[in-house]
Write a protein that holds these residues in place. Structure first.
Motif, PDB file in Angstrom:
ATOM      1  N   LEU A  24       0.853  -1.136  -0.014  1.00 21.24           N
ATOM      2  CA  LEU A  24       0.003  -0.079   0.121  1.00 21.24           C
ATOM      3  C   LEU A  24       0.905   1.360  -0.039  1.00 21.24           C
ATOM      4  O   LEU A  24       0.499   2.208  -0.348  1.00 21.24           O
ATOM      5  CB  LEU A  24      -0.760  -0.013   1.181  1.00 21.24           C
ATOM      6  N   LEU A  25       1.989   1.216   0.502  1.00 20.55           N
ATOM      7  CA  LEU A  25       2.857   2.360   0.734  1.00 20.55           C
ATOM      8  C   LEU A  25       3.517   2.818  -0.745  1.00 20.55           C
ATOM      9  O   LEU A  25       3.787   4.066  -0.823  1.00 20.55           O
ATOM     10  CB  LEU A  25       4.048   2.224   1.546  1.00 20.55           C
ATOM     11  N   LYS A  26       3.610   1.810  -1.541  1.00 20.10           N
ATOM     12  CA  LYS A  26       4.141   1.744  -2.814  1.00 20.10           C
ATOM     13  C   LYS A  26       3.339   2.466  -4.146  1.00 20.10           C
ATOM     14  O   LYS A  26       3.457   2.906  -4.958  1.00 20.10           O
ATOM     15  CB  LYS A  26       4.737   0.480  -3.487  1.00 20.10           C
ATOM     16  N   ARG A  27       1.796   2.467  -3.438  1.00 16.29           N
ATOM     17  CA  ARG A  27       0.816   2.852  -4.575  1.00 16.29           C
ATOM     18  C   ARG A  27       0.853   4.353  -4.378  1.00 16.29           C
ATOM     19  O   ARG A  27       0.894   4.817  -3.498  1.00 16.29           O
ATOM     20  CB  ARG A  27      -0.496   2.101  -4.202  1.00 16.29           C
ATOM     21  N   ARG A  28       0.238   4.880  -5.565  1.00 15.77           N
ATOM     22  CA  ARG A  28       0.195   6.198  -5.726  1.00 15.77           C
ATOM     23  C   ARG A  28      -1.281   6.806  -5.644  1.00 15.77           C
ATOM     24  O   ARG A  28      -1.597   7.507  -6.686  1.00 15.77           O
ATOM     25  CB  ARG A  28       0.781   6.866  -6.944  1.00 15.77           C
ATOM     26  N   PHE A  29      -1.970   6.329  -4.752  1.00 12.26           N
ATOM     27  CA  PHE A  29      -3.360   6.618  -4.992  1.00 12.26           C
ATOM     28  C   PHE A  29      -3.692   7.932  -4.410  1.00 12.26           C
ATOM     29  O   PHE A  29      -4.917   8.668  -4.733  1.00 12.26           O
ATOM     30  CB  PHE A  29      -4.592   5.560  -4.351  1.00 12.26           C
ATOM     31  N   PHE A  30      -3.066   8.625  -3.453  1.00 16.61           N
ATOM     32  CA  PHE A  30      -3.398   9.790  -2.996  1.00 16.61           C
ATOM     33  C   PHE A  30      -2.292  10.854  -3.282  1.00 16.61           C
ATOM     34  O   PHE A  30      -2.570  12.078  -3.062  1.00 16.61           O
ATOM     35  CB  PHE A  30      -3.481   9.796  -1.516  1.00 16.61           C
ATOM     36  N   PHE A  31      -1.182  10.455  -3.790  1.00 18.89           N
ATOM     37  CA  PHE A  31      -0.017  11.424  -4.039  1.00 18.89           C
ATOM     38  C   PHE A  31       0.281  12.253  -2.699  1.00 18.89           C
ATOM     39  O   PHE A  31       0.816  13.395  -3.064  1.00 18.89           O
ATOM     40  CB  PHE A  31      -0.333  12.613  -5.404  1.00 18.89           C
ATOM     41  N   LYS A  32       0.183  11.718  -1.650  1.00 18.89           N
ATOM     42  CA  LYS A  32       0.541  12.595  -0.479  1.00 18.89           C
ATOM     43  C   LYS A  32       1.430  11.733   0.281  1.00 18.89           C
ATOM     44  O   LYS A  32       1.890  10.480   0.007  1.00 18.89           O
ATOM     45  CB  LYS A  32      -0.603  12.596   0.639  1.00 18.89           C
ATOM     46  N   LYS A  33       2.269  12.369   1.216  1.00 21.52           N
ATOM     47  CA  LYS A  33       3.335  11.538   2.021  1.00 21.52           C
ATOM     48  C   LYS A  33       2.367  10.492   2.980  1.00 21.52           C
ATOM     49  O   LYS A  33       1.552  11.044   3.852  1.00 21.52           O
ATOM     50  CB  LYS A  33       4.200  12.664   2.814  1.00 21.52           C
ATOM     51  N   LYS A  34       2.905   9.442   2.893  1.00 19.32           N
ATOM     52  CA  LYS A  34       2.310   8.217   3.558  1.00 19.32           C
ATOM     53  C   LYS A  34       3.376   7.617   4.431  1.00 19.32           C
ATOM     54  O   LYS A  34       4.549   7.268   3.704  1.00 19.32           O
ATOM     55  CB  LYS A  34       1.829   7.383   2.575  1.00 19.32           C
ATOM     56  N   SER A  35       3.273   7.487   5.795  1.00 18.85           N
ATOM     57  CA  SER A  35       4.556   6.930   6.513  1.00 18.85           C
ATOM     58  C   SER A  35       3.627   6.184   7.635  1.00 18.85           C
ATOM     59  O   SER A  35       2.642   6.219   8.082  1.00 18.85           O
ATOM     60  CB  SER A  35       5.212   7.863   7.106  1.00 18.85           C
ATOM     61  N   ILE A  36       4.503   5.098   8.147  1.00 19.80           N
ATOM     62  CA  ILE A  36       4.134   4.444   9.293  1.00 19.80           C
ATOM     63  C   ILE A  36       5.093   5.198  10.301  1.00 19.80           C
ATOM     64  O   ILE A  36       6.483   5.072  10.223  1.00 19.80           O
ATOM     65  CB  ILE A  36       4.521   2.948   9.231  1.00 19.80           C
ATOM     66  N   GLU A  37       4.528   5.543  11.493  1.00 18.52           N
ATOM     67  CA  GLU A  37       5.253   6.332  12.396  1.00 18.52           C
ATOM     68  C   GLU A  37       5.757   5.557  13.454  1.00 18.52           C
ATOM     69  O   GLU A  37       6.827   5.836  13.998  1.00 18.52           O
ATOM     70  CB  GLU A  37       4.265   7.483  12.941  1.00 18.52           C
ATOM     71  N   ASN A  38       4.975   4.596  13.868  1.00 14.24           N
ATOM     72  CA  ASN A  38       5.204   3.645  15.154  1.00 14.24           C
ATOM     73  C   ASN A  38       4.597   2.193  14.979  1.00 14.24           C
ATOM     74  O   ASN A  38       3.536   2.276  14.591  1.00 14.24           O
ATOM     75  CB  ASN A  38       4.720   4.356  16.233  1.00 14.24           C
ATOM     76  N   ILE A  60      -0.256   5.230  11.822  1.00  9.58           N
ATOM     77  CA  ILE A  60      -0.049   5.768  10.142  1.00  9.58           C
ATOM     78  C   ILE A  60      -0.506   7.019  10.090  1.00  9.58           C
ATOM     79  O   ILE A  60      -1.579   7.536  10.666  1.00  9.58           O
ATOM     80  CB  ILE A  60      -0.895   4.541   9.477  1.00  9.58           C
ATOM     81  N   GLU A  61      -0.033   7.533   9.310  1.00  9.51           N
ATOM     82  CA  GLU A  61      -0.076   9.020   8.883  1.00  9.51           C
ATOM     83  C   GLU A  61      -0.264   9.067   7.204  1.00  9.51           C
ATOM     84  O   GLU A  61       0.374   8.380   6.649  1.00  9.51           O
ATOM     85  CB  GLU A  61       0.641  10.148   9.428  1.00  9.51           C
ATOM     86  N   PRO A  62      -1.180   9.752   6.628  1.00  9.07           N
ATOM     87  CA  PRO A  62      -2.409  10.182   7.065  1.00  9.07           C
ATOM     88  C   PRO A  62      -3.514   9.543   7.418  1.00  9.07           C
ATOM     89  O   PRO A  62      -3.621   8.390   7.176  1.00  9.07           O
ATOM     90  CB  PRO A  62      -2.787  11.496   5.911  1.00  9.07           C
ATOM     91  N   ASP A  63      -4.635  10.146   7.721  1.00  4.94           N
ATOM     92  CA  ASP A  63      -5.703   9.058   8.460  1.00  4.94           C
ATOM     93  C   ASP A  63      -6.265   8.545   7.110  1.00  4.94           C
ATOM     94  O   ASP A  63      -6.832   7.415   7.107  1.00  4.94           O
ATOM     95  CB  ASP A  63      -6.677   9.955   9.020  1.00  4.94           C
ATOM     96  N   SER A  64      -6.435   9.275   5.918  1.00  4.40           N
ATOM     97  CA  SER A  64      -7.218   8.613   4.800  1.00  4.40           C
ATOM     98  C   SER A  64      -6.077   7.601   4.278  1.00  4.40           C
ATOM     99  O   SER A  64      -6.861   6.428   3.832  1.00  4.40           O
ATOM    100  CB  SER A  64      -6.950   9.720   3.767  1.00  4.40           C
ATOM    101  N   PHE A  65      -5.067   7.438   4.450  1.00  2.00           N
ATOM    102  CA  PHE A  65      -4.096   6.231   4.136  1.00  2.00           C
ATOM    103  C   PHE A  65      -4.541   5.196   5.282  1.00  2.00           C
ATOM    104  O   PHE A  65      -4.630   3.928   4.767  1.00  2.00           O
ATOM    105  CB  PHE A  65      -2.790   6.795   4.180  1.00  2.00           C
ATOM    106  N   ALA A  66      -4.718   5.462   6.524  1.00  2.00           N
ATOM    107  CA  ALA A  66      -4.979   4.430   7.418  1.00  2.00           C
ATOM    108  C   ALA A  66      -6.304   3.866   7.195  1.00  2.00           C
ATOM    109  O   ALA A  66      -6.493   2.469   7.334  1.00  2.00           O
ATOM    110  CB  ALA A  66      -5.126   5.153   8.798  1.00  2.00           C
ATOM    111  N   LYS A  67      -7.562   4.619   6.798  1.00  2.00           N
ATOM    112  CA  LYS A  67      -8.764   3.995   6.383  1.00  2.00           C
ATOM    113  C   LYS A  67      -8.508   3.164   5.210  1.00  2.00           C
ATOM    114  O   LYS A  67      -9.213   2.099   5.186  1.00  2.00           O
ATOM    115  CB  LYS A  67      -9.671   5.075   6.122  1.00  2.00           C
TER     116      LYS A  67
END
Length: 141
Positions: A24-38, A60-67
């Protein structure tokens, strides 16, 4: 947003959890910074049944990516076992809707006879790791 991976296998480590989220981190569906924080792995002991359970808390940040991760990864296997991925909620007595409804309308019946939370659980181990700036898990598109 914090996600909980429910009842993961006992041999699961943080690298396995990172690999679980990697597609999921490699996909480009939101074009935003996606990260696992902890990532935090919990070992819980139930004294009434003398058994241990393992759960993972992932921030996980952002919330839209977590959902999106909940929708895509729920009931997918990790180390050969299908797991549930859910949003983690901190529950306190002051945000319990049953308590609030009873104070607003004391005649309103409580649908639950007893609390479903298990009281015999104890955290034996908490393995915590904070991920900041790791090239595989902090991408900007």
């Amino acid at each position: 947003m914090r996600l909980i991976l429910v009842r993961i296998p006992a041999d699961t480590n943080k690298q396995d959890i990172k690999r679980f989220f990697e597609p999921l981190l490699k996909r480009r569906f939101f074009f935003k910074k996606k990260s696992i924080e902890n990532i935090e792995i919990l070992k819980l002991h139930d004294s009434s049944t003398n058994s241990c359970e393992y759960h993972a808390l992932v921030t996980i940040e952002p919330d839209s990516f977590a959902k999106r991760a909940i929708l895509k990864l729920n009931r997918k296997p990790i180390n050969g076992k299908h797991i549930a991925v859910r949003e983690y909620h901190n529950r306190y007595w002051h945000n319990d809707l049953r308590q609030q409804n009873n104070t607003l309308n004391p005649n309103m019946p409580n649908r639950r006879i007893m609390d479903r939370r298990r009281k015999n659980l104890r955290v034996l181990e908490s393995d915590d790791i904070r991920i900041t700036g790791h090239k595989n898990f902090h991408r900007t598109f």
